[in-house]
Design a protein around this motif. Structure first.
Motif, PDB file in Angstrom:
ATOM      1  N   GLU A 101      48.869   5.156 113.435  1.00 24.62           N
ATOM      2  CA  GLU A 101      50.162   5.065 112.743  1.00 24.62           C
ATOM      3  C   GLU A 101      50.478   6.358 112.001  1.00 24.62           C
ATOM      4  O   GLU A 101      51.586   6.881 112.105  1.00 24.62           O
ATOM      5  CB  GLU A 101      50.151   3.904 111.748  1.00 24.62           C
ATOM      6  N   ALA A 102      49.507   6.867 111.259  1.00 23.32           N
ATOM      7  CA  ALA A 102      49.729   8.106 110.499  1.00 23.32           C
ATOM      8  C   ALA A 102      50.030   9.260 111.442  1.00 23.32           C
ATOM      9  O   ALA A 102      50.963  10.039 111.216  1.00 23.32           O
ATOM     10  CB  ALA A 102      48.520   8.420 109.629  1.00 23.32           C
ATOM     11  N   LEU A 103      49.265   9.380 112.514  1.00 23.89           N
ATOM     12  CA  LEU A 103      49.469  10.467 113.474  1.00 23.89           C
ATOM     13  C   LEU A 103      50.844  10.376 114.133  1.00 23.89           C
ATOM     14  O   LEU A 103      51.555  11.373 114.234  1.00 23.89           O
ATOM     15  CB  LEU A 103      48.371  10.442 114.540  1.00 23.89           C
ATOM     16  N   VAL A 104      51.217   9.187 114.565  1.00 25.93           N
ATOM     17  CA  VAL A 104      52.513   9.011 115.236  1.00 25.93           C
ATOM     18  C   VAL A 104      53.663   9.341 114.284  1.00 25.93           C
ATOM     19  O   VAL A 104      54.591  10.061 114.648  1.00 25.93           O
ATOM     20  CB  VAL A 104      52.649   7.575 115.799  1.00 25.93           C
ATOM     21  N   LEU A 105      53.597   8.856 113.063  1.00 28.77           N
ATOM     22  CA  LEU A 105      54.683   9.109 112.112  1.00 28.77           C
ATOM     23  C   LEU A 105      54.815  10.592 111.765  1.00 28.77           C
ATOM     24  O   LEU A 105      55.919  11.125 111.712  1.00 28.77           O
ATOM     25  CB  LEU A 105      54.476   8.295 110.833  1.00 28.77           C
TER      26      LEU A 105
END
Length: 145
Positions: A101-105
Motif C-alpha cells: 500500500e505504501a509503495l503503490v501510493l
C-alpha cells in the motif's frame, strides 16, 4: 495492487458506486480525492481477501504467472519490457499488504509521504520506512531494479 487491470477497474467502479451511494454523508468542505483513495484501497483489500479465500478453498485461481501477450509481435524490446513489468508486478503483489500500500501510493500513484500517511492513518516516518523496506525487498527479488 491487484495485479490485473480488469480487477483494478472493477475495484474502482465499486469504489465510485459506494461513494455515490454514500454521497449524502460526505462532508462537502473536505476534499473528495482522499476519501475516494481510501474507499478504493478498501475495495482492493476486499478483492485480495476474496482471492485468497478462493485459493484456499480451491475455487477458481488467479494465475499471476500467465504470460502477457505482446501487442506488437516480433518487437523484442517491447516483449522484454512487458516481461520485466510482469515480473515487477508479481514481486509487488507478493509484498506484505502494508508495504505494498505504501509503495503503490508513494512510488506509483505519486502521492507525497504525508498524503499516504493520512490515507493509511500512520505517521510519515512509518510510510518512509515501509516504502524503503518495500524497495529493499524488490531489489532482493529482482536483478534489474
Amino acid at each position: 495492487m491487484l495485479g490485473s487491470g480488469d480487477e483494478a477497474q472493477d475495484a474502482l467502479q465499486n469504489a465510485l458506486a459506494s461513494t455515490w451511494i454514500a454521497r449524502a454523508k460526505l462532508d462537502p468542505s473536505k476534499p473528495i480525492a482522499a476519501y475516494l483513495t481510501t474507499v478504493t484501497l478498501n475495495k482492493c483489500r476486499d478483492r485480495m481477501r476474496r482471492r485468497k479465500a478462493a485459493r484456499l478453498l480451491g475455487l477458481g485461481a488467479f494465475d499471476p504467472d500467465m504470460p502477457v501477450a505482446s501487442d506488437a509481435p516480433g518487437a523484442e524490446s517491447e516483449i522484454a519490457d512487458r516481461q520485466a513489468l510482469e515480473e515487477v508486478s508479481r514481486a509487488i503483489e507478493r509484498l506484505p499488504i502494508r508495504l505494498r500500500e505504501a509503495l503503490v501510493l508513494v512510488a506509483i500513484d505519486g502521492r507525497s509521504q504525508r498524503e499516504a500517511a493520512e490515507l493509511l492513518g500512520v505517521t510519515e516516518k512509518t510510510i518512509e520506512t515501509r516504502v524503503y523496506r518495500a524497495r529493499q525487498r524488490l531489489r532482493e527479488k529482482l536483478d534489474f531494479v
